[in-house]
Enzyme design. Structure first.
Site, short mmCIF file in Angstrom:
data_model
loop_
_atom_site.label_atom_id
_atom_site.label_comp_id
_atom_site.label_asym_id
_atom_site.label_seq_id
_atom_site.Cartn_x
_atom_site.Cartn_y
_atom_site.Cartn_z
N LYS A 1 37.09 -50.22 -23.12
CA LYS A 1 37.41 -49.95 -24.52
C LYS A 1 36.68 -48.66 -24.88
O LYS A 1 35.50 -48.67 -25.24
CB LYS A 1 36.91 -51.12 -25.39
CG LYS A 1 37.76 -51.42 -26.60
CD LYS A 1 37.84 -50.29 -27.61
CE LYS A 1 36.64 -50.21 -28.50
NZ LYS A 1 36.65 -49.00 -29.35
N GLU B 1 22.90 -48.89 -23.15
CA GLU B 1 22.36 -47.54 -23.36
C GLU B 1 22.57 -47.23 -24.83
O GLU B 1 23.71 -47.03 -25.26
CB GLU B 1 23.09 -46.50 -22.50
CG GLU B 1 23.07 -46.76 -21.00
CD GLU B 1 21.72 -46.55 -20.35
OE1 GLU B 1 20.77 -46.15 -21.06
OE2 GLU B 1 21.61 -46.80 -19.15
N CYS C 1 22.71 -38.57 -26.98
CA CYS C 1 21.66 -39.56 -27.25
C CYS C 1 20.29 -39.02 -26.90
O CYS C 1 19.28 -39.49 -27.42
CB CYS C 1 21.94 -40.83 -26.47
SG CYS C 1 22.17 -40.49 -24.71
N GLU D 1 17.73 -42.20 -36.29
CA GLU D 1 18.63 -41.34 -35.52
C GLU D 1 19.70 -40.76 -36.44
O GLU D 1 20.37 -41.50 -37.17
CB GLU D 1 19.31 -42.14 -34.40
CG GLU D 1 20.23 -41.28 -33.56
CD GLU D 1 21.00 -42.08 -32.50
OE1 GLU D 1 21.63 -43.09 -32.85
OE2 GLU D 1 20.96 -41.67 -31.32
P1 NAD Z 1 29.15 -47.14 -31.76
O1 NAD Z 1 28.16 -48.19 -31.42
O2 NAD Z 1 29.60 -47.01 -33.15
O3 NAD Z 1 30.49 -47.36 -30.90
C1 NAD Z 1 30.46 -47.39 -29.49
C2 NAD Z 1 31.62 -48.24 -29.00
O4 NAD Z 1 31.43 -49.59 -29.40
C3 NAD Z 1 32.97 -47.83 -29.55
O5 NAD Z 1 33.94 -47.97 -28.53
C4 NAD Z 1 33.20 -48.84 -30.66
O6 NAD Z 1 34.55 -49.06 -30.97
C5 NAD Z 1 32.57 -50.07 -30.06
N1 NAD Z 1 32.13 -51.10 -31.01
C6 NAD Z 1 31.65 -50.92 -32.27
N2 NAD Z 1 31.32 -52.12 -32.81
C7 NAD Z 1 31.59 -53.07 -31.88
C8 NAD Z 1 31.45 -54.48 -31.83
N3 NAD Z 1 30.96 -55.17 -32.86
N4 NAD Z 1 31.81 -55.14 -30.70
C9 NAD Z 1 32.29 -54.45 -29.63
N5 NAD Z 1 32.46 -53.11 -29.63
C10 NAD Z 1 32.09 -52.41 -30.72
O7 NAD Z 1 28.55 -45.77 -31.21
P2 NAD Z 1 29.17 -44.30 -31.36
O8 NAD Z 1 29.04 -43.87 -32.77
O9 NAD Z 1 30.50 -44.27 -30.70
O10 NAD Z 1 28.18 -43.45 -30.43
C11 NAD Z 1 27.01 -42.85 -30.89
C12 NAD Z 1 25.80 -43.70 -30.52
O11 NAD Z 1 25.75 -43.88 -29.11
C13 NAD Z 1 24.48 -43.05 -30.89
O12 NAD Z 1 23.61 -44.03 -31.42
C14 NAD Z 1 23.95 -42.55 -29.55
O13 NAD Z 1 22.54 -42.39 -29.48
C15 NAD Z 1 24.43 -43.62 -28.64
N6 NAD Z 1 24.48 -43.14 -27.26
C16 NAD Z 1 23.56 -43.59 -26.36
C17 NAD Z 1 23.57 -43.11 -25.05
C18 NAD Z 1 22.55 -43.55 -24.04
O14 NAD Z 1 22.76 -43.30 -22.86
N7 NAD Z 1 21.48 -44.20 -24.44
C19 NAD Z 1 24.54 -42.18 -24.67
C20 NAD Z 1 25.46 -41.75 -25.62
C21 NAD Z 1 25.44 -42.24 -26.91
#
Ligand code: NAD
Length: 490
Positions: A182, A258, A292, A394
């Site tokens: 997804k 992550e 991130c 963040e």
């Molecule tokens: P997000 O958590 O909003 O969404 C990530 C994914 O999760 C999307 O596909 C979204 O549709 C899905 N999602 C959202 N709610 C869900 C739920 N309740 N159940 C299942 N799936 C769900 O994150 P984002 O805004 O897409 O990405 C940015 C974030 O990702 C930042 O916090 C960043 O730091 C983090 N990030 C971390 C790493 C790492 O390696 N630690 C790498 C990249 C990004």
């Protein structure tokens, strides 16, 4: 100005078939607000069908492949991405608005490397074995085998869409699992192209499935609630990780998380000044701050503080914001209007909290169609206390707060005083200091005189709110396999 066309209608990919969803949602360009594509949203029954297909595929032809055969297929996938390299660049650029050069040098090559690296690691990995003498003079012979976990749910974010998705798919498939992915609703294009590559590479039906949609009450949540998944590999926000953990708690599914970061960069007065300025400019503003690992907290030793702030300001103001295909462009827009609203809310909060705005803090005005996009200027603040929300939370935009410090112990305490624990960058010319501090910093990764330099064999991940578990090299192989011990009495 170039226009970035991808397929106008993006389908789901379930059980080897490209299919429509229950409805469509719009994929909007952050460059100028134009409609990039209309994306099929998976309904609950389709998510269940994808998981069912993935489960069935475990005992189909995929389950009969030996490791070299499986790894050869993964190299075919890598070859397929290589063959359609420019299409992947266009897909990634269409969704994110990032500079083409970035997609060409980072996203797409890393996707290829993710399949090749984990195929080669799987093909060359050996198991453990040990002999255990018994009191009766007999001997136990123990050895381990890696079995697939089963169906892995892969949920990925928008900031490095293809890179982060394939970072999970590579090892998950190399270990013989089947997957339901997804991708983020903001960035569906490269994942859909990848489904075509998987299909053309000859992956058996059901091994790789792609569902599009949103998180809560949509495809993401539906996926985490399927009883037949064995594990969830998730990259995204910490609060989403927490929601997913709750969703899978009753079924005690394995999770690899992550999550977010509020990373520090620490610049000592003994550092190579120019290298540190260039390095912090990169770690704060790279990909418009949407990594991130980006440093949003910068600590600079007092004797060089004023000079450093002035030099970083000059660097930030020299960054070229522009169209993805413009010569020498450094920064694209933020991913969406919604994300820009969040970043802007922190810009307003910083002022309320008493920040000095050294540069940026506003939306650039172009006087053309880009004014419908989600652009923002790189921003530097000083003057906030360590308790300010802008220093603790963040933001995920091209922004950093710079604060002076006096000595090692002080800065160490301030760096570690965070709910997050993902990464830290140290800038110093003293090797002893680097070693001394690096092991006391509570993050999964410490870079010294560099940032975001990666060897895919090394462990990657964070502590505290930044995640759970490690990916990379054998750590990925460990997560995506069920390691079983076989004990034989000789
Ligand atoms: P997000 O958590 O909003 O969404 C990530 C994914 O999760 C999307 O596909 C979204 O549709 C899905 N999602 C959202 N709610 C869900 C739920 N309740 N159940 C299942 N799936 C769900 O994150 P984002 O805004 O897409 O990405 C940015 C974030 O990702 C930042 O916090 C960043 O730091 C983090 N990030 C971390 C790493 C790492 O390696 N630690 C790498 C990249 C990004």
């Amino acid at each position: 100005m170039a226009t970035y066309q991808s397929a106008p209608d993006l389908p789901l990919y379930i059980d080897g078939q490209f299919v429509d969803g229950i409805r469509q949602f719009d994929n909007i360009s952050p460059v100028d607000g134009h409609l990039v594509s209309r994306v099929a949203e998976a309904g609950e029954a389709q998510v269940a069908a994808a998981v069912k297909a993935a489960y069935a595929a475990l005992s189909g032809p995929w389950g009969q492949l030996n490791v070299p055969e499986r790894c050869a297929l993964m190299h075919r996938v890598a070859d397929g991405i290589q063959a359609r390299f420019e299409e992947f660049v266009s897909a990634e650029v269409a969704d994110t608005g990032r500079p083409e050069a970035l997609a060409r040098t980072l996203d797409v090559p890393r996707a290829i490397a993710n399949f090749r690296t984990f195929a080669d690691l799987a093909a060359t990995s050996v198991s453990e074995c040990c002999e255990t003498p018994q009191a009766d003079g007999g001997m136990l012979f123990n050895y381990t085998v890696r079995k697939p976990l089963g169906v892995v749910a892969v949920i990925s974010p928008w900031n490095l869409p293809l890179l982060l998705l394939t970072w999970k798919l590579g090892p998950a498939l190399a270990m013989g699992n089947t997957v339901v992915c997804k991708p983020s609703e903001e960035t569906p294009s490269s994942a859909t192209l990848l489904a075509q590559v998987m299909h053309d590479a000859g992956l058996p039906a059901g091994v790789f499935n792609l569902i599009h949609g949103f998180g809560p009450g949509s495809a993401g949540e539906f996926l985490t609630r399927q009883p037949e998944i064995a594990a969830v590999s998730f990259t995204g926000e910490s609060r989403t990780g927490s929601a997913i953990m709750k969703a899978v708690a009753d079924g005690v599914k394995e999770v690899s998380f992550e999550l977010g970061g509020k990373n520090a960069a620490v610049v000592f007065a003994d550092a190579d000044f120019d290298a540190a300025v260039a390095g912090v400019a990169r770690s704060s503003f790279f990909n418009t701050g949407q990594v991130c690992l980006c440093s949003e907290r910068v600590y600079v030793q007092r004797p060089i503080f004023d000079r450093f702030v002035a030099a970083l300001k000059e660097r930030a103001e020299a960054l070229k914001i522009g169209y993805p295909d413009e010569e020498g462009v450094d920064l694209g827009p933020l991913v969406s209007q919604k994300h820009r609203d969040k970043v802007l809310s922190y810009f307003a909060l910083a002022r309320t909290e008493g920040a000095n705005v050294i540069t940026g803090g506003e939306i650039p005005v172009f006087g053309d169609e880009r004014d419908n996009g989600s652009w923002i200027r790189p921003t530097i603040w000083t003057g906030l206390g360590d308790d300010a929300r802008c220093v603790r939370e963040e933001i995920f935009g091209p922004v950093c707060h710079i604060s002076p410090f006096d000595d090692e112990e002080e800065v160490l305490a301030r760096v570690n005083d965070s709910q997050y624990g993902l990464a830290c960058a140290l800038w110093t010319s003293q090797v002893g200091r680097a070693h001394r501090l690096a092991r006391r910093i509570h993050t999964g990764i410490v870079w010294v005189n560099s940032w975001y330099a990666r060897d895919l064999r090394t462990p990657f991940g964070g502590s505290k709110l930044s995640g759970m578990g490690r990916e990379g090299g054998r750590h990925s192989l460990d997560f995506y396999s069920e390691i079983s011990n076989i004990c034989i009495k000789l």
